[in-house]
Design a protein around this motif. Sequence first.
Motif, PDB file in Angstrom:
ATOM      1  N   VAL A 144       0.847  -1.199   0.000  1.00  0.00           N
ATOM      2  CA  VAL A 144       0.000   0.000   0.000  1.00  0.00           C
ATOM      3  C   VAL A 144       0.881   1.248   0.000  1.00  0.00           C
ATOM      4  CG1 VAL A 144      -1.679   1.325   1.348  1.00  0.00           C
ATOM      5  CG2 VAL A 144      -1.917  -1.156   1.126  1.00  0.00           C
ATOM      6  N   LYS A 145       0.538   2.216  -0.867  1.00  0.00           N
ATOM      7  CA  LYS A 145       1.311   3.454  -0.972  1.00  0.00           C
ATOM      8  C   LYS A 145       0.527   4.691  -0.562  1.00  0.00           C
ATOM      9  CE  LYS A 145       2.038   4.962  -5.198  1.00  0.00           C
ATOM     10  NZ  LYS A 145       2.444   5.015  -6.609  1.00  0.00           N
ATOM     11  N   LYS A 156      -9.883   3.382   2.039  1.00  0.00           N
ATOM     12  CA  LYS A 156      -9.601   3.380   0.610  1.00  0.00           C
ATOM     13  C   LYS A 156      -8.087   3.421   0.466  1.00  0.00           C
ATOM     14  CE  LYS A 156     -10.406   6.043  -3.640  1.00  0.00           C
ATOM     15  NZ  LYS A 156     -11.010   7.281  -4.193  1.00  0.00           N
ATOM     16  N   VAL A 157      -7.521   2.426  -0.206  1.00  0.00           N
ATOM     17  CA  VAL A 157      -6.072   2.345  -0.319  1.00  0.00           C
ATOM     18  C   VAL A 157      -5.661   2.230  -1.776  1.00  0.00           C
ATOM     19  CG1 VAL A 157      -5.916   1.228   1.933  1.00  0.00           C
ATOM     20  CG2 VAL A 157      -5.958  -0.178  -0.125  1.00  0.00           C
ATOM     21  N   VAL A 158      -4.476   2.742  -2.045  1.00  0.00           N
ATOM     22  CA  VAL A 158      -3.855   2.585  -3.358  1.00  0.00           C
ATOM     23  C   VAL A 158      -2.655   1.676  -3.166  1.00  0.00           C
ATOM     24  CG1 VAL A 158      -2.736   3.727  -5.306  1.00  0.00           C
ATOM     25  CG2 VAL A 158      -4.581   4.892  -4.055  1.00  0.00           C
ATOM     26  N   ARG A 159      -2.616   0.571  -3.908  1.00  0.00           N
ATOM     27  CA  ARG A 159      -1.510  -0.375  -3.768  1.00  0.00           C
ATOM     28  C   ARG A 159      -0.716  -0.462  -5.067  1.00  0.00           C
ATOM     29  NH1 ARG A 159      -2.397  -5.717  -5.417  1.00  0.00           N
ATOM     30  NH2 ARG A 159      -0.894  -6.372  -3.828  1.00  0.00           N
ATOM     31  N   GLN A 160       0.573  -0.648  -4.906  1.00  0.00           N
ATOM     32  CA  GLN A 160       1.479  -0.735  -6.046  1.00  0.00           C
ATOM     33  C   GLN A 160       1.533  -2.171  -6.554  1.00  0.00           C
ATOM     34  OE1 GLN A 160       3.221   2.096  -7.225  1.00  0.00           O
ATOM     35  NE2 GLN A 160       3.490   0.754  -9.002  1.00  0.00           N
ATOM     36  N   THR A 161       1.474  -2.330  -7.883  1.00  0.00           N
ATOM     37  CA  THR A 161       1.627  -3.643  -8.488  1.00  0.00           C
ATOM     38  C   THR A 161       2.676  -3.561  -9.585  1.00  0.00           C
ATOM     39  OG1 THR A 161      -0.007  -3.374 -10.274  1.00  0.00           O
ATOM     40  CG2 THR A 161      -0.854  -4.005  -8.105  1.00  0.00           C
ATOM     41  N   THR A 165      -1.002   0.589 -10.573  1.00  0.00           N
ATOM     42  CA  THR A 165      -1.615   0.742  -9.251  1.00  0.00           C
ATOM     43  C   THR A 165      -3.043   0.219  -9.259  1.00  0.00           C
ATOM     44  OG1 THR A 165      -2.338   2.998  -9.765  1.00  0.00           O
ATOM     45  CG2 THR A 165      -0.214   2.749  -8.643  1.00  0.00           C
ATOM     46  N   GLU A 166      -3.515  -0.151  -8.083  1.00  0.00           N
ATOM     47  CA  GLU A 166      -4.896  -0.580  -7.893  1.00  0.00           C
ATOM     48  C   GLU A 166      -5.496   0.199  -6.724  1.00  0.00           C
ATOM     49  OE1 GLU A 166      -4.272  -5.275  -9.206  1.00  0.00           O
ATOM     50  OE2 GLU A 166      -4.619  -4.736  -7.100  1.00  0.00           O
ATOM     51  N   VAL A 167      -6.782   0.508  -6.806  1.00  0.00           N
ATOM     52  CA  VAL A 167      -7.489   1.195  -5.723  1.00  0.00           C
ATOM     53  C   VAL A 167      -8.465   0.199  -5.103  1.00  0.00           C
ATOM     54  CG1 VAL A 167      -9.000   3.103  -5.092  1.00  0.00           C
ATOM     55  CG2 VAL A 167      -7.284   3.418  -6.900  1.00  0.00           C
ATOM     56  N   TRP A 168      -8.314  -0.017  -3.820  1.00  0.00           N
ATOM     57  CA  TRP A 168      -9.161  -0.972  -3.103  1.00  0.00           C
ATOM     58  C   TRP A 168      -9.920  -0.254  -1.987  1.00  0.00           C
ATOM     59  CZ3 TRP A 168      -6.445  -6.277  -1.822  1.00  0.00           C
ATOM     60  CH2 TRP A 168      -6.014  -6.870  -3.021  1.00  0.00           C
ATOM     61  N   GLU A 181       6.642   4.561  -0.287  1.00  0.00           N
ATOM     62  CA  GLU A 181       5.899   5.698  -0.833  1.00  0.00           C
ATOM     63  C   GLU A 181       4.823   6.204   0.112  1.00  0.00           C
ATOM     64  OE1 GLU A 181       7.950   3.815  -4.220  1.00  0.00           O
ATOM     65  OE2 GLU A 181       6.799   3.069  -2.501  1.00  0.00           O
ATOM     66  N   ILE A 182       4.544   5.459   1.178  1.00  0.00           N
ATOM     67  CA  ILE A 182       3.539   5.902   2.151  1.00  0.00           C
ATOM     68  C   ILE A 182       4.002   7.155   2.880  1.00  0.00           C
ATOM     69  CG2 ILE A 182       4.288   4.671   4.231  1.00  0.00           C
ATOM     70  CD1 ILE A 182       0.703   4.633   2.897  1.00  0.00           C
ATOM     71  N   GLY A 183       5.331   7.377   2.928  1.00  0.00           N
ATOM     72  CA  GLY A 183       5.855   8.579   3.588  1.00  0.00           C
ATOM     73  C   GLY A 183       7.136   8.301   4.339  1.00  0.00           C
ATOM     74  N   GLU A 184       8.047   9.246   4.316  1.00  0.00           N
ATOM     75  CA  GLU A 184       9.317   9.093   5.019  1.00  0.00           C
ATOM     76  C   GLU A 184       9.112   9.137   6.538  1.00  0.00           C
ATOM     77  OE1 GLU A 184      12.498   8.496   4.048  1.00  0.00           O
ATOM     78  OE2 GLU A 184      11.608   8.072   2.079  1.00  0.00           O
ATOM     79  N   PRO A 185       9.774   8.236   7.273  1.00  0.00           N
ATOM     80  CA  PRO A 185       9.651   8.250   8.736  1.00  0.00           C
ATOM     81  C   PRO A 185      10.089   9.590   9.329  1.00  0.00           C
ATOM     82  CG  PRO A 185      10.684   6.224   7.987  1.00  0.00           C
ATOM     83  CD  PRO A 185      10.599   7.120   6.792  1.00  0.00           C
ATOM     84  N   ARG A 186       9.359  10.048  10.317  1.00  0.00           N
ATOM     85  CA  ARG A 186       9.650  11.336  10.947  1.00  0.00           C
ATOM     86  C   ARG A 186      10.786  11.230  11.960  1.00  0.00           C
ATOM     87  NH1 ARG A 186       3.888  12.513  13.151  1.00  0.00           N
ATOM     88  NH2 ARG A 186       3.484  11.583  11.095  1.00  0.00           N
TER      89      ARG A 186
END
Length: 263
Positions: A144-145, A156-161, A165-168, A181-186
């Motif tokens: 999931v990205k 609602k998630v967008v996943r990389q394939t 991409t797919e939206v589930w 791609e979900i985000g850089e750790p803080r």
Amino acid sequence: MHIVVCIKQVPDTKNVRIDPDTHTLVRQGVESIINPFDMFAVEAALKIKDQNGARITVITMGPPQASEALRDTLGLGADDAVLLSDRAFAGSDTWATSTTLSAAVRKMGDVDIIFCGKQAIDGDTAQVGPEMAALLDIPYATFVKKIEIPGDGSLKVVRQTDEGTEVWKLPLPCLLTVIKEIGEPRVPSLRHKMRAKKAEIPVWGAADLGLDPDHIGLCGSFTQVVRVFSPPRRTNRIQLEGSLEDQAEQLFQYLKNARIPGL
């Protein structure tokens, strides 16, 4: 909303060495770190907490020193942490690990979302997340990205394939494995680090989770690591040079001369 994040403490791969006699990883003197992919899972949970409000509990299975990895996540902003530690857990493969982690989630009771990294850098199986979802009988999405919360009891998630991409859309509770791609750790804050230093981290063993010793650890594992080794260096390599078209022609001629059936 209650979010659980599963993390793993792993050897720093920059310093991994193989014992030439036993063909296993040399762990003595090797620094342990939080599995890098799990850090993205922590960040995904913290983003939801920032935007929608949530309580985050981080869990890990490992020896007593794994509590330091949990303190690191508390320093980032997680609310609670639980260490699963018991000699009965030793030797667990992915299935036995998933069984233990799932039992911990059941003990918590009110979990809405479970986050995992896409895989661990020491095993690279990417099995624990999906296995947990199967054991808990909840829907899941991998790689999931992006995540959106519509507010209707779903995600609602967008996943990389490999194809794009797919939206589930998944109902809660559910499990997600995330990618970078979900985000850089803080960066941890001083306030959270001070709280993490003083935090009491509960330790749950097999008895606390109601687990049969025959179904966990080495006894409950369907697979075992027989040996770990570096692949032998090959000397019969070729290097293609020139433009892409030239390299493609060189490769075609090489395969043709190698008399591979079908070419």
